[in-house]
Design an enzyme around this catalytic site. Structure first.
Site, PDB file in Angstrom:
ATOM      1  N   GLU A 172     -37.789  50.762  38.666  1.00 16.49           N
ATOM      2  CA  GLU A 172     -36.787  50.683  37.598  1.00 16.49           C
ATOM      3  C   GLU A 172     -35.985  51.978  37.571  1.00 16.49           C
ATOM      4  O   GLU A 172     -36.563  53.064  37.577  1.00 16.49           O
ATOM      5  CB  GLU A 172     -37.501  50.472  36.260  1.00 16.49           C
ATOM      6  CG  GLU A 172     -36.647  50.708  35.035  1.00 16.49           C
ATOM      7  CD  GLU A 172     -37.480  50.813  33.760  1.00 16.49           C
ATOM      8  OE1 GLU A 172     -37.001  51.439  32.809  1.00 16.49           O
ATOM      9  OE2 GLU A 172     -38.612  50.276  33.723  1.00 16.49           O
TER      10      GLU A 172
ATOM     11  N   LYS B 110     -43.074  44.642  27.779  1.00 18.51           N
ATOM     12  CA  LYS B 110     -43.256  46.081  28.000  1.00 18.51           C
ATOM     13  C   LYS B 110     -43.877  46.647  26.720  1.00 18.51           C
ATOM     14  O   LYS B 110     -43.202  46.757  25.699  1.00 18.51           O
ATOM     15  CB  LYS B 110     -41.913  46.745  28.294  1.00 18.51           C
ATOM     16  CG  LYS B 110     -41.953  48.272  28.301  1.00 18.51           C
ATOM     17  CD  LYS B 110     -40.551  48.842  28.499  1.00 18.51           C
ATOM     18  CE  LYS B 110     -40.520  50.336  28.302  1.00 18.51           C
ATOM     19  NZ  LYS B 110     -39.160  50.899  28.525  1.00 18.51           N
TER      20      LYS B 110
END
Length: 210
Positions: A40, A129
């Site tokens: 990411e 998340k």
């Protein structure tokens, strides 16, 4: 391999954030060389869309290079235009409602409480998340597994190599790791040290795994 399958297999999401776009790109490419599949690039990185686009060009169209810290529809549009293969939000946001996010672009949505997890799933998140994971630690994740046994959860925030295995043992799909793994590499730091940290995380994640 899609994002959730990759995280289930490799158990690690690397989070790159830095001030030097060229160094951030080198960091992404080094992580890929070290066998870390899901990477990411935070949109707080200088010129993050260009870093994402360059990384995808270098690594190929199947590379799992996504955009993190996606908070708004504008963020999502910038990330997708750059070719991000998935989006990661820091919190429960309306990205999927307010932005034209294609069905094939997975969203890892930030949540902390049971109510937020339910809302994130209702909004189409492919996985949760759990952020900041350090607030409750591995014990909190274990408590969440009882009401959410089948929900893919990725703890992020304060996850070092020692904690990574604890989270995985308590039911995490994978762990998301930023500075404990990246260090200062995305600001121009030593890539050899990055490789050493990557090896340490891989060892911690595989230790005791079934």
């Amino acid at each position: 391999m899609n994002l959730v399958e990759s995280l289930r297999t490799h158990r690690l999401l690397a989070i790159v954030r830095g001030n030097d776009p060229d160094a951030a790109l080198r960091t992404v490419l080094t992580l890929a060389e070290e066998g870390i599949e899901a990477i990411e690039v935070s949109l707080t990185t200088n010129d993050a869309p260009a870093v994402i686009a360059r990384a995808r060009a270098e690594l190929g169209p199947e590379a799992l290079v996504g955009a993190g810290t996606v908070r708004t529809a504008v963020d999502a549009a910038r990330a997708m235009e750059a070719g991000a293969s998935y989006l990661v939000t820091p919190a429960l946001v309306d990205v999927l409602r307010s932005a034209d996010v294609p069905d094939d672009v997975p969203v890892l949505m930030g949540a902390l409480t049971p109510s937020e997890i339910e809302l994130a799933l209702a909004r189409g998140a492919c996985a949760i998340k759990l952020f900041p994971a350090s607030l409750g630690g591995p014990a909190y994740l274990r408590a969440l597994r009882d009401p959410f046994p089948d929900v893919p959860i990725v703890p992020v925030g304060g996850v070092d190599a020692a904690a990574a295995r604890d989270y995985l043992d308590r039911g995490a799909l994978a762990v998301g790791v930023g500075s404990p793994l990246i260090g200062d590499a995305a600001d121009g730091g030593d890539l050899g040290e990055l490789r050493t940290r990557a090896a340490a995380f891989r060892a911690a994640i595989t230790r005791g795994a079934p």
